[in-house]
Design an enzyme around this catalytic site. Structure first.
Site, PDB file in Angstrom:
ATOM      1  N   SER A  12       0.867  -1.177   0.000  1.00  0.00           N
ATOM      2  CA  SER A  12       0.000   0.000   0.000  1.00  0.00           C
ATOM      3  C   SER A  12       0.906   1.231   0.000  1.00  0.00           C
ATOM      4  CB  SER A  12      -0.927  -0.016   1.211  1.00  0.00           C
ATOM      5  OG  SER A  12      -0.176  -0.220   2.392  1.00  0.00           O
ATOM      6  N   GLU A  14       1.304   5.511   0.826  1.00  0.00           N
ATOM      7  CA  GLU A  14       0.817   6.749   1.439  1.00  0.00           C
ATOM      8  C   GLU A  14       1.106   7.939   0.529  1.00  0.00           C
ATOM      9  OE1 GLU A  14       1.532   7.912   5.757  1.00  0.00           O
ATOM     10  OE2 GLU A  14       2.560   9.556   4.709  1.00  0.00           O
ATOM     11  N   ASP A 105      -0.671  15.549  15.577  1.00  0.00           N
ATOM     12  CA  ASP A 105       0.099  16.512  16.374  1.00  0.00           C
ATOM     13  C   ASP A 105      -0.378  17.888  15.989  1.00  0.00           C
ATOM     14  OD1 ASP A 105       1.958  14.879  17.775  1.00  0.00           O
ATOM     15  OD2 ASP A 105       3.000  14.538  15.877  1.00  0.00           O
ATOM     16  N   PHE A 214      13.235  15.045   9.496  1.00  0.00           N
ATOM     17  CA  PHE A 214      11.958  14.394   9.746  1.00  0.00           C
ATOM     18  C   PHE A 214      12.114  13.297  10.805  1.00  0.00           C
ATOM     19  CE2 PHE A 214       8.312  11.805   7.978  1.00  0.00           C
ATOM     20  CZ  PHE A 214       7.361  12.698   8.419  1.00  0.00           C
ATOM     21  N   HIS A 264       4.000  -0.985   3.669  1.00  0.00           N
ATOM     22  CA  HIS A 264       3.270   0.270   3.418  1.00  0.00           C
ATOM     23  C   HIS A 264       4.327   1.333   3.130  1.00  0.00           C
ATOM     24  CE1 HIS A 264      -0.012   3.206   3.867  1.00  0.00           C
ATOM     25  NE2 HIS A 264       0.838   3.961   4.551  1.00  0.00           N
TER      26      HIS A 264
HETATM   27  P1  FAD Z   1      -1.721   7.892  20.114  1.00  0.00           P
HETATM   28  O1  FAD Z   1      -1.850   6.441  19.827  1.00  0.00           O
HETATM   29  O2  FAD Z   1      -2.868   8.577  20.771  1.00  0.00           O
HETATM   30  O3  FAD Z   1      -0.398   8.071  20.981  1.00  0.00           O
HETATM   31  C1  FAD Z   1       0.184   9.366  21.163  1.00  0.00           C
HETATM   32  C2  FAD Z   1       1.059   9.361  22.401  1.00  0.00           C
HETATM   33  O4  FAD Z   1       0.233   9.340  23.568  1.00  0.00           O
HETATM   34  C3  FAD Z   1       1.980   8.154  22.560  1.00  0.00           C
HETATM   35  O5  FAD Z   1       3.147   8.576  23.194  1.00  0.00           O
HETATM   36  C4  FAD Z   1       1.197   7.200  23.439  1.00  0.00           C
HETATM   37  O6  FAD Z   1       2.034   6.323  24.178  1.00  0.00           O
HETATM   38  C5  FAD Z   1       0.467   8.181  24.341  1.00  0.00           C
HETATM   39  N1  FAD Z   1      -0.866   7.711  24.746  1.00  0.00           N
HETATM   40  C6  FAD Z   1      -1.770   7.080  23.970  1.00  0.00           C
HETATM   41  N2  FAD Z   1      -2.910   6.856  24.633  1.00  0.00           N
HETATM   42  C7  FAD Z   1      -2.727   7.369  25.866  1.00  0.00           C
HETATM   43  C8  FAD Z   1      -3.542   7.475  26.994  1.00  0.00           C
HETATM   44  N3  FAD Z   1      -4.807   7.012  27.003  1.00  0.00           N
HETATM   45  N4  FAD Z   1      -3.030   8.086  28.112  1.00  0.00           N
HETATM   46  C9  FAD Z   1      -1.755   8.573  28.103  1.00  0.00           C
HETATM   47  N5  FAD Z   1      -0.937   8.499  27.035  1.00  0.00           N
HETATM   48  C10 FAD Z   1      -1.428   7.919  25.935  1.00  0.00           C
HETATM   49  N6  FAD Z   1      -0.112  12.769  11.686  1.00  0.00           N
HETATM   50  C11 FAD Z   1      -0.973  13.616  11.096  1.00  0.00           C
HETATM   51  O7  FAD Z   1      -1.173  14.729  11.605  1.00  0.00           O
HETATM   52  N7  FAD Z   1      -1.644  13.302   9.936  1.00  0.00           N
HETATM   53  C12 FAD Z   1      -1.487  12.090   9.348  1.00  0.00           C
HETATM   54  O8  FAD Z   1      -2.104  11.817   8.314  1.00  0.00           O
HETATM   55  C13 FAD Z   1      -0.593  11.134   9.962  1.00  0.00           C
HETATM   56  N8  FAD Z   1      -0.438   9.893   9.452  1.00  0.00           N
HETATM   57  C14 FAD Z   1       0.351   8.977  10.119  1.00  0.00           C
HETATM   58  C15 FAD Z   1       0.415   7.664   9.642  1.00  0.00           C
HETATM   59  C16 FAD Z   1       1.199   6.705  10.287  1.00  0.00           C
HETATM   60  C17 FAD Z   1       1.225   5.289   9.755  1.00  0.00           C
HETATM   61  C18 FAD Z   1       1.957   7.082  11.438  1.00  0.00           C
HETATM   62  C19 FAD Z   1       2.842   6.074  12.115  1.00  0.00           C
HETATM   63  C20 FAD Z   1       1.892   8.378  11.909  1.00  0.00           C
HETATM   64  C21 FAD Z   1       1.078   9.335  11.281  1.00  0.00           C
HETATM   65  N9  FAD Z   1       0.946  10.644  11.763  1.00  0.00           N
HETATM   66  C22 FAD Z   1       0.088  11.531  11.153  1.00  0.00           C
HETATM   67  C23 FAD Z   1       1.707  11.074  12.939  1.00  0.00           C
HETATM   68  C24 FAD Z   1       0.893  10.900  14.245  1.00  0.00           C
HETATM   69  O9  FAD Z   1      -0.248  11.720  14.222  1.00  0.00           O
HETATM   70  C25 FAD Z   1       1.810  11.301  15.396  1.00  0.00           C
HETATM   71  O10 FAD Z   1       2.831  10.333  15.564  1.00  0.00           O
HETATM   72  C26 FAD Z   1       1.100  11.564  16.726  1.00  0.00           C
HETATM   73  O11 FAD Z   1       2.025  12.178  17.603  1.00  0.00           O
HETATM   74  C27 FAD Z   1       0.598  10.320  17.421  1.00  0.00           C
HETATM   75  O12 FAD Z   1      -0.499   9.804  16.806  1.00  0.00           O
HETATM   76  P2  FAD Z   1      -1.061   8.373  17.282  1.00  0.00           P
HETATM   77  O13 FAD Z   1      -2.293   8.144  16.513  1.00  0.00           O
HETATM   78  O14 FAD Z   1      -0.010   7.353  17.227  1.00  0.00           O
HETATM   79  O15 FAD Z   1      -1.405   8.738  18.814  1.00  0.00           O
END
Ligand code: FAD
Length: 290
Positions: A12, A14, A105, A214, A264
């Site tokens: 896939s 991105e 973020d 990055f 991916h």
């Molecule tokens: P989460 O899973 O919520 O985790 C974020 C942080 O919080 C981690 O350190 C985790 O350990 C901690 N955490 C999680 N849940 C809890 C909780 N309940 N209590 C306390 N701490 C917690 N960013 C974008 O803006 N747009 C995109 O399109 C995008 N695409 C991405 C695609 C992929 C495949 C990846 C790997 C990253 C992508 N990102 C994107 C980046 C991502 O948004 C960032 O890495 C962001 O900081 C974390 O997102 P997450 O969904 O992993 O967050």
């Protein structure tokens, strides 16, 4: 070797939504080239807080018009639940069946400070499952080298498990250049009873300075031996790209041979390096000839 029964790895790609018309025209050519490899889907990134919303929609609309399976990314931080649900309804109406669900973020200085209705990706996953049941296949992010804001490796793994328990169907990893980090992550997941497919995210190496910047920001490590060699090439882009293709192809081969469920690619809206890596792996229209 008879490869007739060998299952092709799922691949896939991105994409990010281009800022300009010219970028969009270039992207169409890139998609046409990559689509020849018969990928499972193309995903489209989404700026946190909805900052690229219209451009993401435009890119998703175009892909769907071409009949291409599309997985929009959706981040929840700084966005109301109602807005998230409206976006998902829109996607459902377009026949979209896969979402990459993220926290995102917020840009620094945006003032929202992370306070909102949904603060972590597991809450977004739960909202999607509670509202739409299995209408969407939900992918979440995984971090074999750990998320930069994680309290600890253990806490990050527990948080990942929370996303899976909230209803994620699969995960895509942050990119990495050390396969051991991925295998160890899979072992840790297995020990926690996590059984969803975790597909490695692959970042081709085409430019050293932007990759280094990055990687610092997202917590992905460029091993010293790779960094030092890339640095030594200076502005010699063709050497950087030749070395990068060799390193990343070797990584992909190790991952597939070791049983990774697919690859991916973070294409950065470029096709050349991905096509080169896939050709070296023997992946041509979705078949694995290796
Ligand atoms: P989460 O899973 O919520 O985790 C974020 C942080 O919080 C981690 O350190 C985790 O350990 C901690 N955490 C999680 N849940 C809890 C909780 N309940 N209590 C306390 N701490 C917690 N960013 C974008 O803006 N747009 C995109 O399109 C995008 N695409 C991405 C695609 C992929 C495949 C990846 C790997 C990253 C992508 N990102 C994107 C980046 C991502 O948004 C960032 O890495 C962001 O900081 C974390 O997102 P997450 O969904 O992993 O967050």
């Amino acid at each position: 070797m008879d490869t007739s029964n060998k299952k092709a790895p799922s691949i896939s790609f991105e994409l990010f939504p281009p800022k300009t018309e010219t970028g969009m025209e270039k992207l169409k050519l890139v998609v046409a080239e990559l689509n020849k490899l018969d990928p499972e889907y193309f995903s489209v990134t989404y700026g946190a807080g909805g900052s690229t919303q219209d451009r993401t929609f435009a890119t998703v609309d175009w892909l769907r018009e071409q009949g291409i399976d599309t997985a929009p990314h959706l981040s929840c931080i700084g966005t109301d639940k109602g807005e998230i649900l409206d976006i998902l309804e829109r996607y459902l109406g377009q026949g979209i069946k896969r979402i990459v669900a993220l926290r995102g973020d917020l840009p620094s200085g945006s003032g929202l400070g992370g306070l909102g209705e949904l603060n972590f990706a597991n809450e977004l996953v739960a909202l999607i499952r509670q509202t739409f049941d299995d209408a969407f296949h939900i992918e979440v992010a995984a971090y074999p080298e750990f998320h930069p804001q994680a309290e600890s490796a253990q806490a990050d793994l527990d948080n990942f498990r929370r996303k899976v328990e909230s209803g994620a169907h699969g995960a895509i990893t942050q990119y990495f250049y050390n396969a051991d980090a991925y295998w160890r992550f899979l072992d840790d997941c297995q020990q926690r009873g996590i059984e969803i497919p975790i597909v490695p995210g692959i970042m081709p190496i085409t430019n050293y300075s932007s990759l280094a910047r990055f990687s610092d920001a997202c917590g992905a490590e460029i091993p010293r031996w790779i960094r030092k060699r890339l640095e030594s090439y200076g502005d010699d882009l063709s050497s950087i790209q030749a070395f990068g293709a060799e390193v990343v192809t070797t990584l992909c081969r190790q991952l597939l041979d070791g049983g990774a469920p697919g690859l991916h690619f973070y294409t950065m809206n470029q096709s050349a390096s991905v096509l080169q890596i896939c050709a070296a792996l023997g992946i041509t229209n979705g078949e694995n000839a290796s």
